[in-house]
Design a protein around this motif. Structure first.
Motif, short mmCIF file in Angstrom:
data_model
loop_
_atom_site.label_atom_id
_atom_site.label_comp_id
_atom_site.label_asym_id
_atom_site.label_seq_id
_atom_site.Cartn_x
_atom_site.Cartn_y
_atom_site.Cartn_z
N VAL A 246 9.45 0.09 -4.61
CA VAL A 246 9.18 2.33 -5.08
C VAL A 246 9.37 3.09 -3.62
N ASP A 247 10.16 3.85 -3.42
CA ASP A 247 10.82 4.74 -2.25
C ASP A 247 9.46 4.96 -1.52
N ILE A 248 9.12 5.18 -0.89
CA ILE A 248 7.78 4.91 0.38
C ILE A 248 8.34 6.85 0.27
N GLN A 249 9.46 7.22 0.58
CA GLN A 249 9.23 8.43 0.26
C GLN A 249 8.90 9.45 -0.38
N SER A 250 8.15 8.53 -1.41
CA SER A 250 7.43 9.09 -2.83
C SER A 250 5.84 9.40 -2.70
N VAL A 251 5.87 8.08 -1.85
CA VAL A 251 4.08 7.89 -2.03
C VAL A 251 3.65 8.72 -1.01
N GLN A 252 2.39 9.42 -2.02
CA GLN A 252 1.97 10.82 -1.09
C GLN A 252 0.31 9.40 0.41
N PRO A 253 0.29 10.05 1.35
CA PRO A 253 -0.75 9.68 2.36
C PRO A 253 -1.39 8.91 1.83
N ASN A 254 -2.02 7.86 2.07
CA ASN A 254 -3.62 7.99 1.30
C ASN A 254 -4.47 6.32 2.03
N VAL A 255 -3.62 6.90 3.12
CA VAL A 255 -5.18 6.12 4.36
C VAL A 255 -6.07 6.52 4.98
N ASP A 256 -7.28 6.84 5.28
CA ASP A 256 -8.29 7.02 5.42
C ASP A 256 -8.83 6.42 7.03
N ARG A 257 -8.99 7.77 8.30
CA ARG A 257 -9.48 7.06 9.12
C ARG A 257 -10.96 6.72 9.00
N PRO A 258 -11.93 5.76 9.61
CA PRO A 258 -13.10 5.82 9.17
C PRO A 258 -13.90 6.59 11.12
N ARG A 259 -14.80 7.16 10.99
CA ARG A 259 -15.88 7.43 11.45
C ARG A 259 -16.16 6.39 11.87
N GLN A 260 -15.48 6.38 13.78
CA GLN A 260 -16.59 5.43 14.60
C GLN A 260 -17.86 5.98 14.74
N ARG A 261 -18.95 5.41 14.87
CA ARG A 261 -20.59 5.90 14.97
C ARG A 261 -21.29 5.45 16.34
N ARG A 262 -22.19 5.89 16.68
CA ARG A 262 -22.59 5.81 18.09
C ARG A 262 -23.01 3.59 18.07
#
Length: 531
Positions: A246-262
């Protein structure tokens, strides 16, 4: 960059419920040269006596492309320690049986499409008989020191399946899709594999990998290499096919950053072990097939410990040379090689793990390899035990289902878009990236387990380890390749896995010395970046 493979020396992988896989044998239809012809196709595990006739007919209406067998190794999470050597040998023998049967099928595919009985008589029946013997030996080995596993005989039967069928059921859920995920023991652990990744590299698998399936495959883009070979299959009909890209440019961003906790551990430790510039390859797998030559049936790149082959003991690894800059790290890091599908032969073209196992093409040396250990978003990490073995991903995910699939694919400059079951087509100037996030929770007791999975786990969706597990430094492995743009490459695989991207996987054995592991833990827990 290319590195020619040396002549290889010597070198298997999942789990589901025995009861779920022990389903009735069935018949299917194969699309032959002039239409549909009936053929006996046994389901992934048969009920009743070996050789029982099919009980129903299922219209498939497309060409069968591979052999689907239950992965017995993943059905045996509890094997007594005393029985493991014999069980491992029999499991490796069963992989070889599938490889040989797949070759029989591939050689006779056209005949099978015309002769309804040939698949059963020449391929599936003999394979079932051999598997029955091996499964009986496994049961006997376990019974000598414990309780014989029930239902094991139901794993003998295999089936033919089409390239676009879900594992075990013949439905059209897509390559390596969510169908047939019978019993990955990770309990959804694949959801959070990106949670500790991304310190500067933008890597991370994310929950929504694989968007854009079948978009922009562009069969003849870039370098003019057509993996379809006029028939939708590269490597002489063994895959991959155009729809695997698949053409990477046709893929929607899909990485979620985890929330760093105390209280999270935000540091990193990076170890530099090279890119396999010295060309250490073999088709062994000392974790899952110890003592068995060609146990993987595909070629591995090795960096770090240079004593690694099928016969390496912990003492061998402890005393082995290493390519790591810090000599306190004698760990072994290995993964399937990536090859260009350009018709160029390597030195292994007639060798086990190479051409004999349907792995052909020009082996690529990575342009960059990053090995980074990261922390937990919710707390501190503790030291890994020496000789801890971890496998991430599933070398048989195409037939097993994607429950344990974990490797992700992307392109430099687009690493907020990660693919799980497609190879990326990168734009000019961008490089292909493979990312492996290894399990980051350990059971506190075992350095390995019978199915090589249950002693480690991924953190849960809240970032915490499952009950009874503790957080350890998480290895995040990023491998970059400078390959021509377009769909002209593939990773090595077991022959029947058809070089699908979802089968990518990584292996790691921790051989850090005690002092260096203490440093790794301190750096991560103190929030520092160390090398």
């Amino acid at each position: 960059m290319r590195h020619t493979a040396r002549t290889p020396r010597r070198s298997r992988k999942k789990r589901s419920s025995l009861a779920n896989r022990a389903i009735a044998a069935s018949a299917a239809l194969i699309l032959g040269g002039g239409g549909l012809v009936a053929v006996n196709v046994y389901a992934s595990a048969g009920e009743g006596p070996s050789g029982s006739p099919p009980t129903r007919t299922q219209s498939v209406g497309r060409q069968m492309s591979t052999i689907d067998c239950p992965d017995a190794g993943n059905e045996l999470p509890d094997v007594p320690e005393q029985a493991r050597p014999e069980v491992d040998r029999e499991l490796a023998a069963m992989d070889t049986q599938i490889t040989d049967a797949y070759q029989q099928f591939a050689d006779r595919k056209e005949q099978i499409s015309q002769d309804p009985g040939l698949a059963e008589n020449a391929v599936l029946g003999p394979l079932r008989n051999k598997r029955t013997v091996s499964l009986d030996r496994i049961g006997t080995a376990i019974e000598r020191v414990g309780q014989r596993p029930t239902g094991i005989e139901g794993l003998a039967g295999c089936s033919l399946r089409a390239d676009d069928s879900a594992p075990g059921n013949g439905s059209d859920t897509g390559d390596g899709g969510n169908g047939g995920g019978n019993g990955g023991q990770d309990d959804g652990q694949g959801q959070d594999q990106g949670q500790n990744q991304g310190q500067g590299d933008d890597q991370g698998q994310g929950d929504n990998q694989g968007q854009g399936d079948d978009q922009g495959q562009g069969d003849d883009q870039g370098n003019g290499q057509d993996p379809g070979d006029g028939q939708g299959q590269g490597q002489g009909g063994n895959g991959p096919e155009a729809s695997d890209f698949v053409d990477i440019q046709s893929v929607q961003p899909n990485v979620d950053r985890p929330r760093q906790r105390r209280g999270s551990s935000r540091g990193t430790f990076t170890t530099d072990c090279g890119r396999n510039e010295n060309g250490k390859f073999n088709p062994d797998n000392v974790i899952v097939a110890p003592g068995v030559s060609n146990g993987a049936h595909h070629m591995h790149d090795y960096i770090g410990n240079q004593a690694n082959d099928a016969f390496a003991s912990d003492d061998d690894l402890a005393n082995g040379a290493t390519t790591c800059r810090n000599q306190g790290d004698r760990s072994t890091y290995y993964w399937p090689v990536l090859r260009l599908q350009n018709g160029q032969d390597e030195a292994d073209v007639n060798a086990d793990g190479g051409g004999k196992d349907q792995n052909t093409g020009e082996i690529q040396t990575p342009s960059q390899v990053t090995l980074k250990f990261v922390g937990s978003p919710v707390g501190k990490v503790t030291a890994m035990p020496r000789f801890l073995r971890i496998i991430t991903g599933d070398a048989k995910a195409f037939t097993n289902g994607d429950a344990n699939a974990n490797a992700s694919w992307s392109c430099t400059g687009f690493e907020n878009r990660q693919l799980k079951d497609k190879y990326p087509i990168c734009p000019e100037g961008s490089q292909v990236v493979r990312t492996f996030a290894f399990q980051n929770c350990w059971d506190g007791q075992n350095t390995d387990s019978a199915n090589h999975r249950t002693h480690v786990a991924f953190a849960q969706s809240d970032g915490r380890c499952p009950n009874g597990f503790r957080a350890v430094p998480q290895l995040v492995q990023r491998i970059v390749y400078d390959v021509p743009p377009g769909p002209g490459f593939a990773v090595d695989s077991f022959p029947e896995q058809l070089h699908k991207p979802i089968t990518d996987h990584g292996d790691f054995i921790n051989v850090f010395d005690k002092q260096l592991m203490k440093k790794v833990v301190r750096c991560i827990n103190d929030g520092r970046r160390c090398r």
